[in-house]
Design an enzyme around this catalytic site. Structure first.
Site, PDB file in Angstrom:
ATOM      1  N   GLY A 180      15.568  -9.754  34.504  1.00 13.46           N
ATOM      2  CA  GLY A 180      16.493  -9.025  34.912  1.00 13.46           C
ATOM      3  C   GLY A 180      17.540  -8.719  33.835  1.00 13.46           C
ATOM      4  N   GLU A 223       0.566   3.775  10.035  1.00 16.47           N
ATOM      5  CA  GLU A 223      -0.949   3.613  10.009  1.00 16.47           C
ATOM      6  C   GLU A 223      -1.635   4.461  11.070  1.00 16.47           C
ATOM      7  OE1 GLU A 223      -1.360   1.879   7.232  1.00 16.47           O
ATOM      8  OE2 GLU A 223       0.415   0.587   7.202  1.00 16.47           O
ATOM      9  N   MET A 246       0.909  -1.335   0.062  1.00 13.14           N
ATOM     10  CA  MET A 246       0.006   0.018  -0.059  1.00 13.14           C
ATOM     11  C   MET A 246       0.889   1.234   0.050  1.00 13.14           C
ATOM     12  SD  MET A 246      -1.371  -0.430   3.919  1.00 13.14           S
ATOM     13  CE  MET A 246      -2.032   1.172   3.817  1.00 13.14           C
ATOM     14  N   THR A 248      -0.445   7.550  13.881  1.00 13.66           N
ATOM     15  CA  THR A 248       0.058   7.560  14.905  1.00 13.66           C
ATOM     16  C   THR A 248      -1.114   7.431  16.351  1.00 13.66           C
ATOM     17  OG1 THR A 248      -0.353   9.727  15.308  1.00 13.66           O
ATOM     18  CG2 THR A 248       1.972   8.951  14.531  1.00 13.66           C
ATOM     19  N   LEU A 291       1.227   5.138   0.112  1.00 14.03           N
ATOM     20  CA  LEU A 291       0.500   6.523   0.572  1.00 14.03           C
ATOM     21  C   LEU A 291       1.455   7.438   0.832  1.00 14.03           C
ATOM     22  CD1 LEU A 291      -1.199   4.119   2.232  1.00 14.03           C
ATOM     23  CD2 LEU A 291      -2.569   6.075   2.697  1.00 14.03           C
TER      24      LEU A 291
END
Length: 605
Positions: free
Chosen positions: A425, A449, A166, A451, A168
Site C-alpha cells: 500500500g 548489456e 568491460m 536492451t 565498450l
C-alpha cells in the site's frame, strides 16, 4: 523499518531444490573434471555459509549509497565505507575463488553452483556484484591470453583482489558497438597505445582495489569498419610490469561520474584514454578478434543481469509476503457486511493472494530458467568448453537461452516488482521500506548489456536463424515429451495439457513470423519482444511443471517439508492457469500484425 535493516531474505530452499533435487548437480557436475572436488555436502554448506554472510553482513550496505554516494575527487572515485567493508568481507570469506579454476588455486565450482551463489550476492546488495568483475576477467585472461600475459596478470589479479571493467560504449556508439572510434596504435608486439573516450563504464574507477583491469574495445589503425575491425586490449589503471609488479599510473582517467536513478553504489563513469600522454594496453592473446573475445564477458554479463532481476523480484516477494502476514486491515471479504467481524492479515484477501502468487510463481520460474541455463553451461565445460566440437549441442543451447534469461527476466521483474510495492500500500512508496529502491535498482536491467529488443533480435535473427531453428526445435521437442508423457501422473494432467496448448500456439506463432519475414524484416521488429516472451514463458512453464512433479514425489518421502513442496505445486498450477493461456493471444497478435505503423509520417508522432 529502515530499508537496509534485514532487508534481504534469500530463497535458499528453492535454490537447493533446483540444484540438488531437480538438476541433480551432485550427480551430473560436482567433482567431475574440469571442476574441483566439491561434493554435494560441501556445496550445500558453502551456500548456507554464504547466505548467512549476505544477510548478516553484505546486506548492511544496501542503501548506504543512497545517502552517501560515491564521489569523484581529483580523478579518483571514493566509495562509501560500507561498500568497501562489504567487499572486504566477501573476499575474506574466499567467495571470489568459487569459480576460479583449480590450477589458479580456486575451488573450480561448476557454473550452476557459481550462479546460485551469485544470486545471494545480488539479492543482498546488487551494487556489490559489479566490483567482482576482476575475478571474471582473470578467467578470461587465463583462457584467451598469451603465456606472457597470464604470467603478468593472473597471480596478482586474484591474490591482490584487483577490480575490473568491460569497456565498450562511447558517447556516439551505444548499442551500435561497431560505430566505436577509440583508436589503438601498435608500439611493439602485443603492446599498443589507446586513445579515446568511453561512456557508461561500470566499475570504471574506484578506490576499492589497488588496481583495475579494463578490457577495452578499440580500433587499430587501418582496421575495417564495424565490429569486425575492433580488437580487445587489456588496459590496467596502473601499468603492470612483466613480473607482475605495479608501475606508474597508466593515464586512464575518470572524467565524469554519472548521476543515476538507482544502483547508486555501483560506479558508472566516463573514462578518457591517452589524453596528453599515452595509455598503454596489451592486445589480448596477441590476436585481432575483439568482438568474439569480448563476448566471453558480454554473455557472462547478460546472464548476471538476468539473475540480478530474478534476485530482485525474489527479494521483493519475500518483503511483500512478510508485510502481508503482519498487516491487519479489514475483515475477511466473505464477512464484509458483518461489522463485528475481526480484522484479518491482508494475506487473507484474494487480491493480495493473487499479487503474491504472481510474484512467487514468476520468481521461482525465473530461477528455474536461470539455473537450467547454468546447468547447460556445466555441460559445455564438461564436454570440452566453449566452441569445442564435443560441446557443440550444449553450447548452442546455452547461446539460445541467454537472451531469454536476460531479456525476459529484466522486463518481467520490473513489472512484477510493482506488485511487491502494491502489497505494501502507501507504505511501499516510502523510503522506510526497500521496495522503491528495488524498483529503481532493477530498471537498468532492461537497458544495459543489450536492451530487451536487442535480446529479441539476437534470439530470432542470430540464435534461431543460424541453424534453421534446429536448436529451438530440439528444446521444444523436450517440452513436447513432457506434454505427452506421464511426468507428475494424473495430478498434473491439467497442467501438462495447458503446457501442450501453449506449445502449440508458440509453434504457430513462430511459423507465422517466419512466413511474414518474406514480406519484411520489420515484422520481427514489431513482434520480436512478444515472441521472446512467449518462448521464455513456455520454457518456464515446462520447468515449473517438472518441478511440481519432483515436489509431489518428494512429499511422499519427506513429509516434513510438505509446505515447501506444496508451494512448488501451487506455483506451477497458477502459472499454467494464469500465464500460459496468454501465449494464444500473443500468437493471434503476431498473426494479425501489420506494417501500418511504418507508414505514419514522422510529423504525426
Amino acid at each position: 523499518m529502515s530499508s537496509s535493516s534485514l532487508h534481504y531474505t534469500p530463497n535458499l530452499r528453492d535454490i537447493e531444490f533446483n540444484l540438488f533435487e531437480f538438476l541433480d548437480i551432485g550427480r551430473t557436475s560436482l567433482g567431475k573434471a574440469p571442476f574441483g572436488d566439491l561434493d554435494e555436502t560441501a556445496a550445500r554448506q558453502m551456500l548456507e555459509t554464504f547466505s548467512q554472510l549476505c544477510t548478516q553482513e553484505l546486506a548492511k550496505s544496501f542503501d548506504e549509497a543512497e545517502h552517501n554516494p560515491p564521489k569523484l575527487v581529483n580523478g579518483e572515485v571514493k566509495l562509501p565505507p560500507g561498500i568497501k567493508a562489504a567487499m572486504g568481507a566477501f573476499y575474506d570469506a574466499g567467495m571470489h575463488l568459487l569459480e576460479v579454476p583449480t590450477h589458479l588455486d580456486g575451488l573450480g565450482a561448476p557454473p550452476s553452483l557459481g550462479w546460485a551463489a551469485f544470486e545471494l550476492l545480488l539479492g543482498s546488495n546488487p551494487s556489490l556484484a559489479f566490483y567482482t568483475l576482476g575475478n571474471l576477467l582473470a578467467r578470461v585472461i587465463d583462457r584467451l591470453g598469451t603465456d606472457e600475459q597470464k604470467k603478468r596478470f593472473l597471480p596478482h589479479c586474484l591474490e591482490r583482489r584487483w577490480s575490473g571493467s568491460m569497456v565498450l560504449t562511447e558517447p556516439d556508439a551505444g548499442s551500435d558497438v561497431g560505430a566505436a572510434r577509440t583508436k589503438a596504435r601498435q608500439v611493439d608486439g602485443d603492446l599498443w597505445e589507446i586513445e579515446g573516450v568511453k561512456r557508461f563504464i561500470t566499475n570504471g574507477e574506484s578506490d576499492i582495489a589497488e588496481n583495475i583491469i579494463h578490457m577495452v574495445l578499440a580500433r587499430p589503425d587501418g582496421a575495417a569498419p564495424g565490429t569486425k575491425g575492433l580488437s580487445l586490449f587489456v588496459v590496467p589503471k596502473f601499468w603492470v610490469n612483466e613480473d607482475g609488479s605495479m608501475g606508474e599510473h597508466n593515464n586512464v582517467v575518470c572524467t565524469k561520474l554519472e548521476k543515476k536513478m538507482g544502483l547508486k553504489g555501483s560506479v558508472t563513469c566516463e573514462l578518457t584514454f591517452g589524453d596528453g600522454k599515452p595509455t598503454r594496453g596489451l592486445l589480448l592473446g596477441n590476436v585481432h578478434d575483439g568482438i568474439r573475445q569480448m563476448f566471453h564477458i558480454i554473455e557472462n554479463a547478460r546472464m548476471a543481469v538476468g539473475l540480478k532481476s530474478m534476485a530482485a523480484l525474489s527479494a521483493g516477494y519475500f518483503r511483500a509476503l512478510s508485510f502481508a502476514k503482519d498487516r491487519l486491515q479489514g475483515s475477511d471479504l466473505a464477512k464484509a457486511r458483518d461489522k463485528t467481524a475481526p480484522r484479518v492479515p491482508i494475506l487473507q484477501h484474494p487480491d493480495v493472494r493473487r499479487m503474491l502468487m504472481a510474484q512467487k510463481a514468476h520468481a521461482e520460474g525465473m530461477r528455474a530458467l536461470c539455473l537450467f541455463t547454468a546447468s547447460t553451461q556445466d555441460q559445455v565445460e564438461l564436454q570440452g568448453g566453449h566452441r569445442s566440437t564435443a560441446a557443440g549441442e550444449a553450447d548452442v543451447l546455452n547461446d539460445m537461452l541467454l537472451p531469454l534469461v536476460k531479456g525476459y527476466c529484466s522486463e518481467k521483474a520490473y513489472e512484477l516488482l510493482s506488485l511487491s510495492l502494491q502489497v505494501h500500500g502507501g507504505s511501499g512508496y516510502l523510503t522506510d521500506y526497500p521496495l522503491e529502491q528495488y524498483i529503481r535498482d532493477q530498471k537498468i536491467d532492461s537497458l544495459y548489456e543489450g536492451t530487451t529488443h536487442i535480446q529479441a533480435l539476437d534470439l530470432l535473427m542470430r540464435k534461431v536463424a543460424r541453424d534453421g531453428g534446429a536448436t529451438l526445435q530440439g528444446l521444444l521437442s523436450r517440452i513436447r515429451e513432457t506434454v505427452e508423457g506421464e511426468e507428475g501422473g494424473p495430478e498434473l494432467k491439467t497442467e501438462r495439457a495447458a503446457l501442450g496448448e501453449a506449445l502449440g500456439h508458440l509453434e504457430t506463432m513462430l511459423g507465422t513470423l517466419m512466413g511474414k519475414l518474406g514480406e519484411s524484416v520489420y515484422h520481427v521488429g514489431f513482434q520480436g519482444n512478444r515472441v521472446l516472451a512467449a518462448v521464455a514463458e513456455t520454457v518456464i512453464g515446462w520447468l515449473l511443471v517438472r518441478h511440481a512433479a519432483v515436489a509431489m514425489d518428494r512429499m511422499k518421502t519427506n513429509p516434513g517439508d510438505k509446505a515447501f513442496y506444496g508451494g512448488k505445486v501451487a506455483s506451477a498450477r497458477w502459472y499454467c492457469h494464469e500465464v500460459l493461456p496468454g501465449i494464444a493471444h500473443a500468437a493471434r497478435m503476431v498473426e494479425h500484425g501489420n506494417l501500418d505503423l511504418m507508414d505514419v509520417p514522422e510529423e504525426s508522432f
